[in-house]
Write an enzyme that holds these catalytic residues in place. Structure first.
Site, PDB file in Angstrom:
ATOM      1  N   ASP A   1       0.826  -1.209   0.000  1.00 23.55           N
ATOM      2  CA  ASP A   1       0.000   0.000   0.000  1.00 23.55           C
ATOM      3  C   ASP A   1       0.863   1.262   0.000  1.00 23.55           C
ATOM      4  O   ASP A   1       1.962   1.263   0.559  1.00 23.55           O
ATOM      5  CB  ASP A   1      -0.908  -0.026   1.248  1.00 23.55           C
ATOM      6  N   GLY A   2       0.346   2.297  -0.629  1.00 22.13           N
ATOM      7  CA  GLY A   2       1.008   3.600  -0.559  1.00 22.13           C
ATOM      8  C   GLY A   2       1.595   4.080  -1.878  1.00 22.13           C
ATOM      9  O   GLY A   2       2.258   5.129  -1.909  1.00 22.13           O
TER      10      GLY A   2
ATOM     11  N   ARG B   1       0.104   7.627  -2.780  1.00 24.60           N
ATOM     12  CA  ARG B   1       0.641   8.719  -1.952  1.00 24.60           C
ATOM     13  C   ARG B   1       2.103   8.992  -2.280  1.00 24.60           C
ATOM     14  O   ARG B   1       2.553  10.136  -2.241  1.00 24.60           O
ATOM     15  CB  ARG B   1       0.487   8.366  -0.461  1.00 24.60           C
ATOM     16  N   TRP B   2       2.844   7.959  -2.614  1.00 25.82           N
ATOM     17  CA  TRP B   2       4.262   8.133  -2.986  1.00 25.82           C
ATOM     18  C   TRP B   2       4.359   9.062  -4.198  1.00 25.82           C
ATOM     19  O   TRP B   2       5.199   9.964  -4.239  1.00 25.82           O
ATOM     20  CB  TRP B   2       4.852   6.754  -3.307  1.00 25.82           C
TER      21      TRP B   2
ATOM     22  N   HIS C   1       2.532   3.463  -9.053  1.00 31.18           N
ATOM     23  CA  HIS C   1       2.357   2.027  -9.294  1.00 31.18           C
ATOM     24  C   HIS C   1       3.575   1.446 -10.024  1.00 31.18           C
ATOM     25  O   HIS C   1       3.973   0.319  -9.761  1.00 31.18           O
ATOM     26  CB  HIS C   1       1.075   1.770 -10.084  1.00 31.18           C
TER      27      HIS C   1
ATOM     28  N   GLU D   1     -12.025  -5.212  -5.133  1.00 33.34           N
ATOM     29  CA  GLU D   1     -12.630  -3.884  -4.951  1.00 33.34           C
ATOM     30  C   GLU D   1     -11.914  -2.804  -5.771  1.00 33.34           C
ATOM     31  O   GLU D   1     -12.487  -1.751  -6.055  1.00 33.34           O
ATOM     32  CB  GLU D   1     -12.595  -3.490  -3.466  1.00 33.34           C
TER      33      GLU D   1
ATOM     34  N   TRP E   1     -11.370  -2.622  -8.814  1.00 32.52           N
ATOM     35  CA  TRP E   1     -12.029  -2.321 -10.099  1.00 32.52           C
ATOM     36  C   TRP E   1     -12.843  -1.036 -10.009  1.00 32.52           C
ATOM     37  O   TRP E   1     -13.129  -0.407 -11.023  1.00 32.52           O
ATOM     38  CB  TRP E   1     -12.967  -3.462 -10.515  1.00 32.52           C
TER      39      TRP E   1
ATOM     40  N   ARG F   1     -11.934   1.781  -8.825  1.00 29.72           N
ATOM     41  CA  ARG F   1     -11.126   3.022  -8.916  1.00 29.72           C
ATOM     42  C   ARG F   1     -11.423   3.745 -10.233  1.00 29.72           C
ATOM     43  O   ARG F   1     -11.981   3.147 -11.156  1.00 29.72           O
ATOM     44  CB  ARG F   1      -9.631   2.664  -8.828  1.00 29.72           C
TER      45      ARG F   1
ATOM     46  N   LEU G   1      11.375 -20.130  -5.606  1.00 24.56           N
ATOM     47  CA  LEU G   1      10.412 -19.272  -4.911  1.00 24.56           C
ATOM     48  C   LEU G   1       9.043 -19.462  -5.560  1.00 24.56           C
ATOM     49  O   LEU G   1       8.923 -19.453  -6.784  1.00 24.56           O
ATOM     50  CB  LEU G   1      10.834 -17.794  -5.039  1.00 24.56           C
TER      51      LEU G   1
ATOM     52  N   ARG H   1      -4.996  -2.873   8.615  1.00 18.44           N
ATOM     53  CA  ARG H   1      -6.164  -3.720   8.375  1.00 18.44           C
ATOM     54  C   ARG H   1      -5.825  -4.738   7.299  1.00 18.44           C
ATOM     55  O   ARG H   1      -4.828  -4.605   6.588  1.00 18.44           O
ATOM     56  CB  ARG H   1      -7.391  -2.888   7.992  1.00 18.44           C
TER      57      ARG H   1
ATOM     58  N   GLU I   1       1.333 -13.875  11.544  1.00 25.05           N
ATOM     59  CA  GLU I   1       1.828 -12.715  12.294  1.00 25.05           C
ATOM     60  C   GLU I   1       1.759 -11.490  11.384  1.00 25.05           C
ATOM     61  O   GLU I   1       2.132 -11.571  10.205  1.00 25.05           O
ATOM     62  CB  GLU I   1       3.291 -12.935  12.717  1.00 25.05           C
TER      63      GLU I   1
HETATM   64  C1  FPP Z   1      -2.001   0.100  -3.375  1.00 27.77           C
HETATM   65  O1  FPP Z   1      -1.533   1.432  -3.325  1.00 27.77           O
HETATM   66  C2  FPP Z   1      -1.477  -0.556  -4.561  1.00 27.77           C
HETATM   67  C3  FPP Z   1      -2.237  -1.068  -5.590  1.00 27.77           C
HETATM   68  C4  FPP Z   1      -3.704  -1.016  -5.612  1.00 27.77           C
HETATM   69  C5  FPP Z   1      -1.604  -1.660  -6.783  1.00 27.77           C
HETATM   70  C6  FPP Z   1      -0.421  -2.512  -6.497  1.00 27.77           C
HETATM   71  C7  FPP Z   1       0.339  -2.688  -7.735  1.00 27.77           C
HETATM   72  C8  FPP Z   1       1.677  -2.703  -7.822  1.00 27.77           C
HETATM   73  C9  FPP Z   1       2.583  -2.644  -6.661  1.00 27.77           C
HETATM   74  C10 FPP Z   1       2.343  -2.728  -9.147  1.00 27.77           C
HETATM   75  C11 FPP Z   1       2.228  -3.983  -9.909  1.00 27.77           C
HETATM   76  C12 FPP Z   1       2.635  -5.199  -9.197  1.00 27.77           C
HETATM   77  C13 FPP Z   1       3.028  -6.319  -9.835  1.00 27.77           C
HETATM   78  C14 FPP Z   1       3.243  -7.573  -9.037  1.00 27.77           C
HETATM   79  C15 FPP Z   1       3.264  -6.336 -11.298  1.00 27.77           C
HETATM   80  P1  FPP Z   1      -2.583   2.620  -3.397  1.00 27.77           P
HETATM   81  O2  FPP Z   1      -2.789   2.987  -4.813  1.00 27.77           O
HETATM   82  O3  FPP Z   1      -3.830   2.220  -2.674  1.00 27.77           O
HETATM   83  O4  FPP Z   1      -1.819   3.747  -2.639  1.00 27.77           O
HETATM   84  P2  FPP Z   1      -2.460   4.919  -1.749  1.00 27.77           P
HETATM   85  O5  FPP Z   1      -3.074   4.251  -0.543  1.00 27.77           O
HETATM   86  O6  FPP Z   1      -1.296   5.766  -1.408  1.00 27.77           O
HETATM   87  O7  FPP Z   1      -3.466   5.635  -2.622  1.00 27.77           O
END
Ligand code: FPP
Length: 250
Positions: free
Chosen positions: A18-19, A22-23, A35, A65, A67, A69, A129, A192, A205
């Site tokens: 997550d994040g 915001r990054w 992303h 969920e 989808w 966005r 892996l 969460r 954990e």
């Molecule tokens: C959550 O951050 C991240 C996602 C919904 C997408 C995750 C996708 C990737 C890490 C890239 C692709 C991965 C692979 C394995 C090819 P957010 O958008 O909810 O961030 P925010 O909470 O800061 O808005």
């Protein structure tokens, strides 16, 4: 004297990445750039698992969920998934990684579904892996899907209702052939589960960090492993019972 026992390494690590948004926003850049940086961080995390001897890694790439966005973010993510599937396969094979996808793959377009199929087929013999990518995945959906499969078996006379127990049920959820996640990391500050591996994480954990996913590096992941190694996992038993179980000679 130094502790002679080797540090306890999780066999199966699950990550809620997550994040990313915001990054990117912190840098005044489009969310999609976050992303992209998140995909690079996922690759670093894969290398980390290979280096530390973690045998399974499950990444939450896209929830059922997600989808909902905005269209341009969903479309951008689809492009990113397709590109990653095309550009990373050779490197996955070279690194000995078995790739699998869990979730409602039928919701993705044909090109992505085909790439998922090819990636799974071409890596199915690899075992350094186990990389599981949760894509259009939801934990509740996973449990409902298992319940439907069991209902079908009962309906066809192949299973009796009184035969259904946790072990039988557990064989019908995703990742049934892997040990349950030992450790789940969530970045981005929220604490969460967000409908991730609900069944599989009964005794997992959890480790939370405020760091945004694209910023995650080996140092932070090592911190998570070190905290994990110092936790006492009791699986509902007393501390004494749990220690007896783990200290029994092989
Ligand atoms: C959550 O951050 C991240 C996602 C919904 C997408 C995750 C996708 C990737 C890490 C890239 C692709 C991965 C692979 C394995 C090819 P957010 O958008 O909810 O961030 P925010 O909470 O800061 O808005």
């Amino acid at each position: 004297m130094a502790d002679p026992s080797p540090p306890r390494i999780p066999q199966h690590l699950a990550v809620i990445m997550d994040g990313n948004g915001r990054w990117a926003q912190k840098r005044r850049r489009p969310r999609l750039l976050g992303h992209r940086a998140g995909a690079n961080a996922a690759n670093r995390c894969i290398d980390f698992c290979l280096a530390r001897g973690i045998n399974a890694l499950t990444l939450y790439a896209f929830s059922s969920e997600n989808w909902g966005r905005p269209d341009d973010e969903v479309n951008g993510l689809m492009k990113l998934f397709l590109q990653a599937l095309e550009s990373e396969l050779a490197s996955m094979i070279a690194r000995g990684i078995r790739v699998r996808f869990i979730g409602e793959r039928e919701r993705f377009n044909d090109a992505i579904q085909e790439r998922m199929r090819v990636a799974e087929e071409r890596t199915q013999h690899l075992a350094k892996l186990n990389l599981n990518v949760a894509a259009s995945y939801g934990g509740r959906g996973d449990v409902v899907h298992a319940a439907k499969k069991l209902a079908t078996l009962v309906q066809s006379g192949d299973l009796r209702v009184d035969q259904i127990d946790e072990s039988v049920f557990g064989r019908h959820v995703e990742l049934a052939d892997l040990p349950d996640p030992d450790l789940m990391i969530r970045t981005g500050g929220d604490q969460r589960i967000s409908n991730f591996l609900l069944w599989q994480s009964a005794y997992t954990e959890f480790w939370f960090t405020d760091a945004l996913w694209p910023d995650v590096d080996d140092k932070l992941l090592d911190q998570a492993l070190s905290d994990y190694a110092n936790r006492e996992r009791r699986f509902g038993l007393t501390g004494e019972q749990a220690r007896e179980l783990t200290e029994q000679p092989a």
